[in-house]
Motif scaffolding. Structure first.
Motif: not given
Length: 333
Positions: A104, A133, A235, A259-261, A303, A317
């Motif tokens: 992200v 994620r 979150s 939330t990171s991904w 994910s 994003e």
């Protein structure tokens, strides 16, 4: 003894041989490409070893190399919240042997903070697949006495000039989480940027900073060992990995949700057949019992989004984080 007559090719035979050679020449690249991969693959991580992105990359790389039959070597190139590693991969030969673990930060936040970096998250890369994620964790050293979000806010209000927080670097998800916490909580604290989640955790555990923000996976061992106190998850809901730890949304800061991904990308113009081979390998890696169990235990969510779906997600994003950065008035000093 008479000399033998010279051997002559008929025009028909010469034409047939020329056609065969042409076919062989055309088939050679396809045959070589069908052998991909024929040597080790480098998966570049834009952060220091020991952080959440590094941990995720090594987990997925191991499963991918078992599937591909070639080593997938994780290479750490920390700096500029992932920009240094991203730039190196964007300029690499698009042959499928140099990949990047996009996050992200590198692919949604950095475009707003480093507009002149020369790296475009959508144009400089081919999107292989989104991998996972996960929420972030706000934590502090046990010696701080901070155990809840309310206590953190009280501490920061009472120490407006002496509070510091660490993250994996400027523009990281941890950095943005800290700035949002300041904005929504109406408190003051100074950001200390480290070159990765591992060094940022060391800063928090040693008491160099008051609190830190980083994705859950790399922080869990330190929390379970009692070296860090988990204050809250970023979150909107609690994490199954830390069911007793509240979210900032439910305690102290309603509406807080970060939330990171992370996902894998390749240099632009990488051949479609190579990308398809990599996507299939990522899908199989994420479906292995070891990877699924590890991610679940770490509070991460598998994910898988292949190719175009990952690119569309990435584009959304970029828009989302651009709005957050503008509202929080965040810039690189």
């Amino acid at each position: 003894m008479k000399a033998s007559a010279p051997f002559r090719f008929s025009k028909t035979r010469l034409a047939a041989m020329a056609a065969a050679l042409a076919c062989a020449a055309l088939a050679a690249p396809a045959q070589a490409q069908s052998k991909y991969p024929s040597r080790p693959i480098s998966l570049v991580v834009g952060y220091a070893a020991g952080g959440s992105t590094d941990k995720l990359a090594r987990l997925v790389a191991q499963a991918m190399q078992d599937d591909l039959g070639q080593s997938v070597v994780v290479e750490n190139r920390p700096g500029a919240a992932g920009n240094l590693g991203a730039s190196a991969v964007a300029l690499a030969n698009p042959d499928g042997y140099t990949l990047f673990m996009a996050t992200v930060s590198s692919h949604a936040i950095n475009p707003w903070l480093y507009p002149k970096s020369g790296v475009d998250p959508l144009k400089s890369f081919e999107h292989v697949a989104l991998v996972a994620r996960y929420p972030l964790l706000m934590a502090a050293t046990p010696n701080s006495g901070i155990k809840t979000p309310e206590e953190a806010l009280t501490f920061l209000r009472n120490n407006p000039s002496g509070a510091f927080y660490s993250s994996a670097g400027v523009g990281s998800a941890g950095h943005l989480s800290g700035e949002l916490f300041k904005l929504m909580g109406k408190v003051s604290m100074t950001h200390v940027a480290y070159k990765g989640g591992g060094p940022a955790m060391m800063g928090a555990m040693s008491g160099e900073v008051s609190v830190m923000f980083d994705p859950i996976p790399a922080m869990l061992p330190q929390v379970k060992a009692g070296k860090l106190t988990a204050i809250a998850v970023t979150s909107n809901l609690r994490s199954p990995a830390l069911p007793d730890v509240p979210s900032l949304n439910e305690q102290a800061l309603p509406g807080f949700d970060v939330t990171s991904w992370a996902g894998i990308v390749a240099p632009a113009k990488t051949a479609p057949e190579i990308l398809q081979r990599l996507r299939a390998s990522v899908a199989r890696a994420l479906d292995t019992p070891r990877v699924k169990a590890t991610l679940q235990a770490d509070g991460a969510q598998v994910s898988f989004l292949p190719g175009e779906q990952f690119r569309v997600f990435n584009q959304a994003e970029i828009s989302r984080w651009g709005e957050v950065i503008r509202n929080a008035k965040i810039s690189v000093q």
